[in-house]
Scaffold this motif. Structure first.
Motif, PDB file in Angstrom:
ATOM      1  N   GLU A 185     -10.657 -13.460  -2.579  1.00 34.08           N
ATOM      2  CA  GLU A 185     -11.200 -12.866  -3.800  1.00 34.08           C
ATOM      3  C   GLU A 185     -10.341 -13.147  -5.030  1.00 34.08           C
ATOM      4  N   HIS A 186      -9.055 -13.419  -4.840  1.00 32.78           N
ATOM      5  CA  HIS A 186      -8.151 -13.640  -5.978  1.00 32.78           C
ATOM      6  C   HIS A 186      -8.181 -15.099  -6.438  1.00 32.78           C
ATOM      7  N   SER A 187      -7.853 -15.312  -7.713  1.00 33.39           N
ATOM      8  CA  SER A 187      -7.785 -16.655  -8.280  1.00 33.39           C
ATOM      9  C   SER A 187      -6.362 -17.037  -8.656  1.00 33.39           C
ATOM     10  N   GLY A 188      -5.387 -16.251  -8.207  1.00 31.28           N
ATOM     11  CA  GLY A 188      -3.982 -16.534  -8.460  1.00 31.28           C
ATOM     12  C   GLY A 188      -3.136 -16.012  -7.322  1.00 31.28           C
ATOM     13  N   ALA A 189      -1.849 -16.302  -7.374  1.00 28.80           N
ATOM     14  CA  ALA A 189      -0.924 -15.859  -6.325  1.00 28.80           C
ATOM     15  C   ALA A 189      -1.053 -14.355  -6.085  1.00 28.80           C
ATOM     16  N   VAL A 190      -1.042 -13.957  -4.807  1.00 27.56           N
ATOM     17  CA  VAL A 190      -1.144 -12.547  -4.427  1.00 27.56           C
ATOM     18  C   VAL A 190       0.262 -12.050  -4.112  1.00 27.56           C
ATOM     19  N   TYR A 191       0.762 -11.141  -4.955  1.00 24.83           N
ATOM     20  CA  TYR A 191       2.150 -10.685  -4.839  1.00 24.83           C
ATOM     21  C   TYR A 191       2.322  -9.478  -3.929  1.00 24.83           C
ATOM     22  N   CYS A 192       1.280  -8.689  -3.756  1.00 22.84           N
ATOM     23  CA  CYS A 192       1.473  -7.406  -3.090  1.00 22.84           C
ATOM     24  C   CYS A 192       0.201  -6.974  -2.385  1.00 22.84           C
ATOM     25  N   LEU A 193       0.358  -6.176  -1.353  1.00 24.28           N
ATOM     26  CA  LEU A 193      -0.786  -5.579  -0.678  1.00 24.28           C
ATOM     27  C   LEU A 193      -0.367  -4.282  -0.028  1.00 24.28           C
ATOM     28  N   ALA A 194      -1.350  -3.437   0.299  1.00 23.51           N
ATOM     29  CA  ALA A 194      -1.057  -2.133   0.905  1.00 23.51           C
ATOM     30  C   ALA A 194      -2.272  -1.636   1.655  1.00 23.51           C
ATOM     31  N   TRP A 195      -2.069  -1.210   2.895  1.00 21.87           N
ATOM     32  CA  TRP A 195      -3.082  -0.488   3.638  1.00 21.87           C
ATOM     33  C   TRP A 195      -3.087   0.965   3.161  1.00 21.87           C
ATOM     34  N   SER A 196      -4.256   1.579   3.137  1.00 24.59           N
ATOM     35  CA  SER A 196      -4.301   3.023   2.920  1.00 24.59           C
ATOM     36  C   SER A 196      -3.641   3.699   4.118  1.00 24.59           C
ATOM     37  N   HIS A 197      -3.222   4.948   3.951  1.00 26.05           N
ATOM     38  CA  HIS A 197      -2.464   5.623   5.002  1.00 26.05           C
ATOM     39  C   HIS A 197      -3.295   5.885   6.248  1.00 26.05           C
ATOM     40  N   ASN A 198      -4.622   5.945   6.098  1.00 28.64           N
ATOM     41  CA  ASN A 198      -5.470   6.097   7.275  1.00 28.64           C
ATOM     42  C   ASN A 198      -5.906   4.748   7.843  1.00 28.64           C
ATOM     43  N   GLY A 199      -5.428   3.661   7.252  1.00 30.21           N
ATOM     44  CA  GLY A 199      -5.666   2.325   7.784  1.00 30.21           C
ATOM     45  C   GLY A 199      -7.048   1.757   7.577  1.00 30.21           C
ATOM     46  N   THR A 200      -7.869   2.380   6.750  1.00 28.90           N
ATOM     47  CA  THR A 200      -9.258   1.931   6.600  1.00 28.90           C
ATOM     48  C   THR A 200      -9.491   1.049   5.385  1.00 28.90           C
ATOM     49  N   LEU A 201      -8.544   0.996   4.452  1.00 20.13           N
ATOM     50  CA  LEU A 201      -8.715   0.230   3.217  1.00 20.13           C
ATOM     51  C   LEU A 201      -7.492  -0.645   2.980  1.00 20.13           C
ATOM     52  N   LEU A 202      -7.725  -1.838   2.456  1.00 23.56           N
ATOM     53  CA  LEU A 202      -6.648  -2.773   2.157  1.00 23.56           C
ATOM     54  C   LEU A 202      -6.748  -3.196   0.696  1.00 23.56           C
ATOM     55  N   ALA A 203      -5.688  -2.954  -0.074  1.00 21.18           N
ATOM     56  CA  ALA A 203      -5.634  -3.318  -1.492  1.00 21.18           C
ATOM     57  C   ALA A 203      -4.626  -4.440  -1.698  1.00 21.18           C
ATOM     58  N   SER A 204      -4.888  -5.276  -2.695  1.00 22.91           N
ATOM     59  CA  SER A 204      -3.950  -6.351  -3.033  1.00 22.91           C
ATOM     60  C   SER A 204      -3.912  -6.545  -4.536  1.00 22.91           C
ATOM     61  N   GLY A 205      -2.781  -7.052  -5.042  1.00 24.75           N
ATOM     62  CA  GLY A 205      -2.610  -7.310  -6.463  1.00 24.75           C
ATOM     63  C   GLY A 205      -2.131  -8.726  -6.692  1.00 24.75           C
ATOM     64  N   SER A 206      -2.486  -9.305  -7.855  1.00 30.17           N
ATOM     65  CA  SER A 206      -2.328 -10.748  -8.019  1.00 30.17           C
ATOM     66  C   SER A 206      -1.905 -11.154  -9.422  1.00 30.17           C
ATOM     67  N   LEU A 207      -1.489 -12.414  -9.498  1.00 26.00           N
ATOM     68  CA  LEU A 207      -1.215 -13.072 -10.770  1.00 26.00           C
ATOM     69  C   LEU A 207      -2.471 -13.126 -11.646  1.00 26.00           C
ATOM     70  N   ASP A 208      -3.651 -13.012 -11.051  1.00 26.33           N
ATOM     71  CA  ASP A 208      -4.900 -13.053 -11.824  1.00 26.33           C
ATOM     72  C   ASP A 208      -5.190 -11.744 -12.549  1.00 26.33           C
ATOM     73  N   LYS A 209      -4.228 -10.771 -12.502  1.00 26.06           N
ATOM     74  CA  LYS A 209      -4.282  -9.501 -13.226  1.00 26.06           C
ATOM     75  C   LYS A 209      -5.224  -8.478 -12.582  1.00 26.06           C
ATOM     76  N   LYS A 210      -5.681  -8.763 -11.369  1.00 24.86           N
ATOM     77  CA  LYS A 210      -6.671  -7.897 -10.733  1.00 24.86           C
ATOM     78  C   LYS A 210      -6.135  -7.259  -9.455  1.00 24.86           C
ATOM     79  N   VAL A 211      -6.735  -6.111  -9.114  1.00 22.99           N
ATOM     80  CA  VAL A 211      -6.530  -5.439  -7.840  1.00 22.99           C
ATOM     81  C   VAL A 211      -7.837  -5.539  -7.063  1.00 22.99           C
ATOM     82  N   VAL A 212      -7.747  -5.911  -5.790  1.00 23.31           N
ATOM     83  CA  VAL A 212      -8.928  -5.993  -4.932  1.00 23.31           C
ATOM     84  C   VAL A 212      -8.775  -4.989  -3.797  1.00 23.31           C
TER      85      VAL A 212
END
Length: 398
Positions: free
Chosen positions: A4-31
């Motif tokens: 989904e990202h168009s640039g380098a992905v620097y970070c990611l995190a699972w939610s504490h219940n393990g059901t959601l995965l978020a990531s942040g990128s050089l493209d200025k977006k969070v997915v």
């Protein structure tokens, strides 16, 4: 691959219940993606836009419903991932390098900045109010590259920071002050720390965790915090200083490349197979295993298995051994982590407390692997990785 990202992905995190995965990128977006049974990812994802510069870090609040992100646009944001809107934006003095949720309070979170500030935010207070956030400053003007909160209700008044001067520091958020006497110089050259991660508790009835500290010297050091956290629990009024920092170097691993890049690591505790080669597994399942994964600038993710000797762990602060004080620090003792009996060579280092062995080298990304995180809610290891090749990958290690 998740693309989904168009640039380098620097970070990611699972939610504490393990059901959601978020990531942040050089493209200025969070997915944000929804996970279904470990590595199966739901096709629809939420794209969160609003930052004006790269997203440096992303986390979930402890309620597993709210996403928080930091950015080089001098801001941190609180997101409603369902409506895909930022609920609150806070402006900081300096680049917002890292972000961390409070371990037990879903209204509190922290961010570290390029101007040595550690911000504590309270989402219950209007962002226009001067009381919406409080700031602690670190002497020496080092960048705060990582903030870490332990997941324990007895110790939720304390946070760790790692900075560009190579210092691990402990802070009391009740009094907005650094704990004098707890500073640790990660290695003698003072090269930047990029990340601090903690393991689950090592044993029922014991205090303390292992802390993994990534550094620009290409060594991932593993500390036993048992003596330190035991002392903090028993001395909540903080009227005494320890005779040393209480962090003991238990093991260290090499092989990955960290220098000049914001590499992150993650622990897993649970069941695993004997080995993993990135595409298949072999061997039989075993229980009560501890893994530590780290990203690397070499386009791979390295996973190590840890064996902790519980018999050598002592809760008594009176038994802390003496360490070398840094005479150049007049603000409180600074303790060095290396000892004459600890050498760092080859792939691993073993000490009296722990043994670390290479478990897997996961290949598949076409760029630096900046971040990796085990799903906290899986009975078997499921690892997500984020890379400079603009992708996120999820690995089922069984």
């Amino acid at each position: 691959d998740l693309k989904e990202h168009s640039g380098a992905v620097y970070c990611l995190a699972w939610s504490h219940n393990g059901t959601l995965l978020a990531s942040g990128s050089l493209d200025k977006k969070v997915v944000v993606r929804k996970a279904i049974v470990g590595t199966e990812i739901e096709g629809n994802s939420s794209l969160l836009s609003g930052h004006e510069q790269l997203v440096s870090d992303v986390k979930w609040m402890c309620d597993s419903e709210t996403v928080i992100s930091s950015s080089f646009d001098h801001s941190v944001k609180v997101w409603d991932h369902v409506s895909r809107k930022d609920v609150v934006t806070y402006r900081l003095d300096g680049f917002a390098i890292c972000i961390e949720n409070h371990s037990t309070n879903p209204s509190l979170f922290f961010s570290g900045t390029s101007k040595a500030g550690i911000y504590m935010f309270d989402t219950r207070i209007s962002p226009e109010s001067p009381a919406a956030f409080k700031v602690m400053y670190c002497e020496g003007k080092g960048k705060i590259n990582t903030v870490h909160s332990l997941t324990d209700s007895d110790l939720d008044n304390f946070i760790y920071t790692g900075d560009s001067k190579g210092m691990i520091r402990l802070w009391d958020i009740r009094y907005l002050k650094k704990m004098d006497g707890y500073d640790v110089l990660n290695e003698d050259a003072g090269r930047p720390i990029t990340h601090i991660a903690s393991s689950p508790k090592l044993a029922v009835g014991k205090t303390g965790w292992l802390l993994a500290v990534n550094s620009y010297d290409n060594v991932l050091r593993i500390y036993d915090s048992n003596k330190q956290t035991s002392w903090l629990t028993k001395n909540s009024q903080l009227e005494q200083h320890p005779i040393n920092s209480g962090l003991e170097l238990s093991a260290a691993v090499k092989g990955h490349r960290n220098k000049n890049w914001p590499i992150k690591s993650s622990f897993y505790s649970g069941t695993l197979v004997d080995s993993f080669d990135g595409t298949r597994t072999s061997g039989t399942k075993s229980s009560s295993s501890l893994l530590l994964a780290t990203g690397s600038a070499s386009h791979s993710c390295y996973v190590f298995s840890l064996n902790v000797d519980m018999s050598n762990r002592n809760d008594s602060p009176a038994n802390l051994h003496s360490t070398t004080e840094n005479p150049s620090d007049n603000t409180g003792n600074t303790f060095r982590t290396e000892s004459p009996n600890t050498t760092i060579s080859g792939a691993t280092v073993d000490t009296a407390h722990a043994k670390a062995n290479r478990f897997a080298k996961i290949k598949g990304h076409a760029g630096r692997v900046y971040s990796c995180q085990f799903n906290p809610n899986e009975q078997m290891p499921v690892l997500a990785t984020a890379s400079a090749d603009s992708t996120v990958r999820v690995w089922k290690m069984f």
